[in-house]
Design an enzyme around this catalytic site. Structure first.
Site, PDB file in Angstrom:
ATOM      1  N   TYR A   1       0.842  -1.250   0.124  1.00 30.35           N
ATOM      2  CA  TYR A   1       0.117  -0.134  -0.138  1.00 30.35           C
ATOM      3  C   TYR A   1       0.935   1.215   0.085  1.00 30.35           C
ATOM      4  O   TYR A   1       1.808   1.217   0.930  1.00 30.35           O
ATOM      5  CB  TYR A   1      -0.880  -0.240   1.381  1.00 30.35           C
ATOM      6  CG  TYR A   1      -1.799   1.126   1.180  1.00 30.35           C
ATOM      7  CD1 TYR A   1      -2.055   1.981   0.348  1.00 30.35           C
ATOM      8  CD2 TYR A   1      -2.817   0.932   2.385  1.00 30.35           C
ATOM      9  CE1 TYR A   1      -3.278   2.796   0.426  1.00 30.35           C
ATOM     10  CE2 TYR A   1      -3.946   1.915   2.541  1.00 30.35           C
ATOM     11  CZ  TYR A   1      -4.034   2.782   1.515  1.00 30.35           C
ATOM     12  OH  TYR A   1      -5.132   3.831   1.523  1.00 30.35           O
ATOM     13  N   CYS A   2       0.673   2.038  -0.968  1.00 28.99           N
ATOM     14  CA  CYS A   2       1.239   3.388  -1.009  1.00 28.99           C
ATOM     15  C   CYS A   2       2.955   3.001  -1.091  1.00 28.99           C
ATOM     16  O   CYS A   2       3.340   2.379  -1.819  1.00 28.99           O
ATOM     17  CB  CYS A   2       0.774   4.280   0.055  1.00 28.99           C
ATOM     18  SG  CYS A   2       1.551   6.087   0.092  1.00 28.99           S
ATOM     19  N   LEU A   3       3.749   3.610  -0.322  1.00 34.23           N
ATOM     20  CA  LEU A   3       5.122   3.572  -0.262  1.00 34.23           C
ATOM     21  C   LEU A   3       5.359   2.125   0.014  1.00 34.23           C
ATOM     22  O   LEU A   3       6.769   1.688  -0.327  1.00 34.23           O
ATOM     23  CB  LEU A   3       5.753   4.665   0.772  1.00 34.23           C
ATOM     24  CG  LEU A   3       5.699   6.028   0.633  1.00 34.23           C
ATOM     25  CD1 LEU A   3       6.488   6.918   1.796  1.00 34.23           C
ATOM     26  CD2 LEU A   3       5.841   6.532  -0.747  1.00 34.23           C
TER      27      LEU A   3
END
Length: 613
Positions: free
Chosen positions: A346-348
Site C-alpha cells: 500500500y502506497c510507499l
C-alpha cells in the site's frame, strides 16, 4: 540494521602525539589543494551552523524551503517582466473580468434574487454552493473572488521560458495564498456563518472559541485530537484476532487467525507504508480488508512497522527492504514452506515491495505468486503536487530539518498532505469548528489518520533522493546489494489499484506500470481518494471502478483513452481483486493456525509496535 560506527580510539605512537611542523601544501599543475585540517574543522563548524539555522527556519515554514519557493517566483517574475505580450494579455483579461463583475453587480442590485453567474466554481470547489451565497452582496463577493482566482491562474501559467516545475510551484503557492483570503473563511463575508451567528445569538462563536482553545492546547501538549479517546487500537480498531509470530528491530509480523476451515494454498502478505499505522486495512469489522480476505479463505500476514526515534536515524531504505519486506517473506515461508506468496503493498509500501520483487527476480528467488499495489507509484516524474517542491534545495532543507532529531516528525508530514487539499482539510474545517462552532464527529478512518508515525533521517533522505528527485527505480539506476534492481525483471502477474481523486499517487502516474513492467498487468481505477478509495468495502452504492488486463501482446493505451474505453462497474473493487487472487491460486488446504508450529507466537495482535507514539 544499520551498524553503529566504532567509537574506539586507534592506538597512536608517541611520535604521532608530538606537534607536527606545518608546511604549505605543494600543488601539482592542474591539481586541487588538499584541505587543511583547520579548514576541515571550520567547514564542519560552518555546516553545523547552517544546519541549525535551517532547522530553526523549518519550524516556522512547516518544512518548506524558502529558497526553493523564492527561486520559483524569481524565475516566473523575471520571465514575466520580459514578456510584454503576456503582460498585455493579462491587462486585457483583467479589464474583461472587471467589466463582467461590474455587469454582474449591476444585475444583482437590480434583481437580488439570483442573476446569472459570470463564472462558475470548479466542480470540486464546494465553498459557494449554498443558497445563502446567491443573495446580494455575498454573490458579488464570491464572483469577485473566483474571477480573481482565475486571473491569477492565467498569470502564473503560460509564461514563456519559465521552467515547468517552477511554473507548477508558483501556481500552487499562489493558489494556497488565495485560498487563505477566500470570503468563505471570514465571519462578516460568509453568509452561512452570519445566519448561524444570528440564529444562535452568537453562541456559535463562543463554542468556536472553546473549540479553538482546546485544539490549540492539545497541539501544544502533543495530545491527539478530540474524539480519539473513543478509538483504541486493539479495542475498537485493529481487532481482528491474530498473533505476532515474528519481530525484529524494524517490524512485527502478524498472522491472523483463520475464519474458514479450508484456506487457499498461497498466503497473502500485506506491506503497508511506513508512514502509516498498518490498521488502515483492519479498521473496524465492517470495513476491514483483512477480515474480508479471511472470510474468503485466505491466510493473511501483515507487517507492522516500528515507529522510529532518534536512535534509528541511520536506518536506510535498504534496511527497510531487507529487514522489512524480505524478513517478513522469510518468516511467512518458514510458517508455510514450499508455497509462493501473494504480496500486496500500500502506497510507499507498494513502492518498497516493487523494489524487493525486482531484487528477488534478479536473484532468481521465485517466491512470489503475484504482486498487488494499492495506490503505489514506481515512476515519480508526474507524482502530483506532493512533489512540487522536491528539488535539491528542498531536499537539502528537509535533511537539515531532520538532522537534529534524526527523524521527520509526523506533524510535519501531515501538514504537507493537508496543503494538497487545503480547502477541504484546513479552511473548511476551521470554518466548521471555529466559526460555526460545531464539531465533526471522529470516525475510524479519521482516527487512524491522526495516529501518524515518524520517518528516519537516512531512510527518508534515501527515498527522496533516489526515487522522488532522481527517479532511479523507473530509469534503471536503483541499486540493491550493489546491483541494479530493474522493474523489467519482475515476472509475476501484477494487480494495480489506483483512485480517481488521489492527491498523493495520481492515477495517471500509477498507470505508468503498464509501460514499465514486462509482465501481465491488471489495472483497476476506482472512485475515491488515496485512503477512502482503498478502504472501500462492498455495500457502498456510490463506488464504481474500471478494470482491464494488459499482456505483452496487447497494444498500449494512454490513460485518457483507457478511461474512455473501459466502462465503469458499480460497487466495491474488493470482490474483483479476490476473483483475481482466486484465479492465480492453486487450490485449498486445511486452515493454518498462527505460527503453524514453526514459529512461536510472541503476543496477541495488534502487537506492540503499533502502540508506539
Amino acid at each position: 540494521m544499520a551498524t553503529r560506527p566504532n567509537t574506539q580510539l586507534a592506538v597512536r605512537s608517541p611520535q604521532a602525539l608530538q606537534p607536527a611542523q606545518r608546511t604549505l601544501p605543494v600543488r601539482a599543475p592542474g591539481a586541487a589543494f588538499a584541505d587543511d585540517p583547520a579548514d576541515d574543522a571550520a567547514s564542519g563548524l560552518a555546516d553545523a551552523v547552517d544546519r541549525s539555522v535551517h532547522y530553526a527556519m523549518s519550524r516556522l515554514t512547516m518544512g518548506l524551503s524558502p529558497a526553493a519557493v523564492l527561486e520559483a517566483y524569481y524565475d516566473w517574475m523575471l520571465h514575466l517582466a520580459g514578456s510584454p505580450g503576456k503582460q498585455g494579455q493579462l491587462v486585457h483579461k483583467a479589464l474583461r473580468k472587471w467589466l463582467r463583475l461590474v455587469h454582474y453587480t449591476t444585475a444583482a442590485i437590480a434583481n437580488p434574487s439570483c442573476p446569472e453567474c459570470c463564472i462558475e466554481p470548479l466542480p470540486q470547489d464546494k465553498r459557494f454552493r449554498g443558497d445563502a451565497w446567491k443573495a446580494f452582496p455575498y454573490n458579488v463577493m464570491s464572483q469577485a473572488f473566483l474571477l480573481q482566482q482565475q486571473w491569477w491562474h492565467n498569470a502564473t501559467v503560460g509564461v514563456r521560458g519559465v521552467e515547468r516545475d517552477h511554473e507548477k510551484q508558483v501556481e500552487f503557492a499562489t493558489r494556497q495564498m488565495l485560498d487563505m483570503l477566500s470570503p468563505s473563511n471570514f465571519l462578516f463575508t460568509n453568509p452561512e456563518v452570519m445566519q448561524k451567528t444570528i440564529s444562535d445569538f452568537g453562541m456559535n462563536l463562543v463554542r468556536g472559541y472553546w473549540n479553538f482553545a482546546e485544539d490549540f492546547q492539545r497541539a501544544i501538549d502533543g495530545r491527539p485530537p478530540v474524539g480519539m479517546e473513543n478509538f483504541r487500537v486493539g479495542e475498537t480498531l485493529a481487532v481482528t484476532p491474530g498473533e505476532v509470530i515474528y519481530r525484529n528491530d524494524l517490524i512485527e509480523l502478524i498472522q491472523y487467525e483463520p475464519r474458514t476451515k479450508r484456506v487457499k494454498a498461497e498466503p497473502v502478505l500485506i506491506v503497508p507504508a511506513w508512514i502509516m499505522k498498518y490498521y488502515i486495512l483492519d479498521l473496524s469489522a465492517q470495513n476491514s480488508l483483512v477480515q474480508y480476505l479471511l472470510d474468503r479463505g485466505y491466510t493473511v500476514f501483515m507487517i507492522s512497522w516500528k515507529n522510529p526515534d532518534s536512535s534509528d536515524r541511520n536506518l536506510s531504505f535498504e534496511d527497510y527492504r531487507k529487514q522489512g519486506v524480505e524478513a517478513a517473506l522469510d518468516a511467512v515461508r518458514t510458517v508455510i514452506p514450499n508455497r509462493k506468496v501473494h504480496a500486496a503493498g500500500y502506497c510507499l509500501g507498494g513502492t518498497l515491495l516493487s523494489v524487493a520483487a525486482a531484487t528477488l527476480s534478479r536473484e532468481h528467488r521465485d517466491i512470489l505468486a503475484t504482486m498487488t499495489l494499492f495506490a503505489a507509484q514506481v515512476d515519480f516524474t508526474e507524482a502530483g503536487e506532493l512533489t512540487l517542491f522536491i528539488n535539491e534545495g528542498q531536499v537539502s532543507f528537509l535533511e537539515d530539518m531532520m538532522w537534529k532529531e534524526g527523524y521527520l516528525d509526523a506533524r510535519q508530514m501531515s501538514g504537507a498532505f493537508q496543503l494538497l487539499r487545503s480547502n477541504d482539510l484546513i479552511w473548511s474545517r476551521m470554518v466548521h469548528d471555529y466559526l460555526m462552532g460545531e464539531r465533526e464527529p471522529l470516525f475510524d478512518l479519521m482516527a487512524w489518520n491522526a495516529d501518524s508515525t515518524r520517518m528516519p533521517y537516512r531512510m527518508h533522505s534515501d527515498y527522496l533522493r533516489q526515487l522522488f528527485l532522481n527517479n532511479d527505480f523507473a530509469e534503471g539506476r536503483l541499486r540493491t546489494d550493489g546491483e541494479i534492481a530493474a522493474l523489467t525483471d519482475i515476472r509475476v502477474p501484477v494487480f494495480a489499484v489506483s483512485t480517481e481523486t488521489d492527491h498523493v499517487a495520481p492515477w495517471r502516474s500509477v498507470f505508468k506500470l503498464n509501460l514499465l513492467l514486462d509482465t501481465e498487468v491488471t489495472f483497476l481505477l476506482t472512485t475515491g481518494g488515496h485512503n477512502a478509495g482503498i478502504v472501500s468495502p462492498p455495500g457502498n452504492s456510490k463506488r464504481s471502478y474500471r478494470v482491464a488486463t494488459r499482456t505483452d501482446a496487447d497494444i498500449y493505451l494512454d490513460p485518457d483513452t483507457w478511461y474512455v474505453k473501459m466502462m465503469p462497474n458499480q460497487g466495491s473493487w474488493w470482490p474483483e481483486w479476490v476473483r483475481w487472487l482466486d484465479a492465480h491460486s492453486s487450490g485449498e488446504v486445511d486452515a493454518r493456525e498462527p505460527g503453524g508450529g514453526k514459529l512461536t507466537p510472541l503476543c496477541k495482535a495488534p502487537g506492540t509496535y503499533v502502540l508506539q507514539t
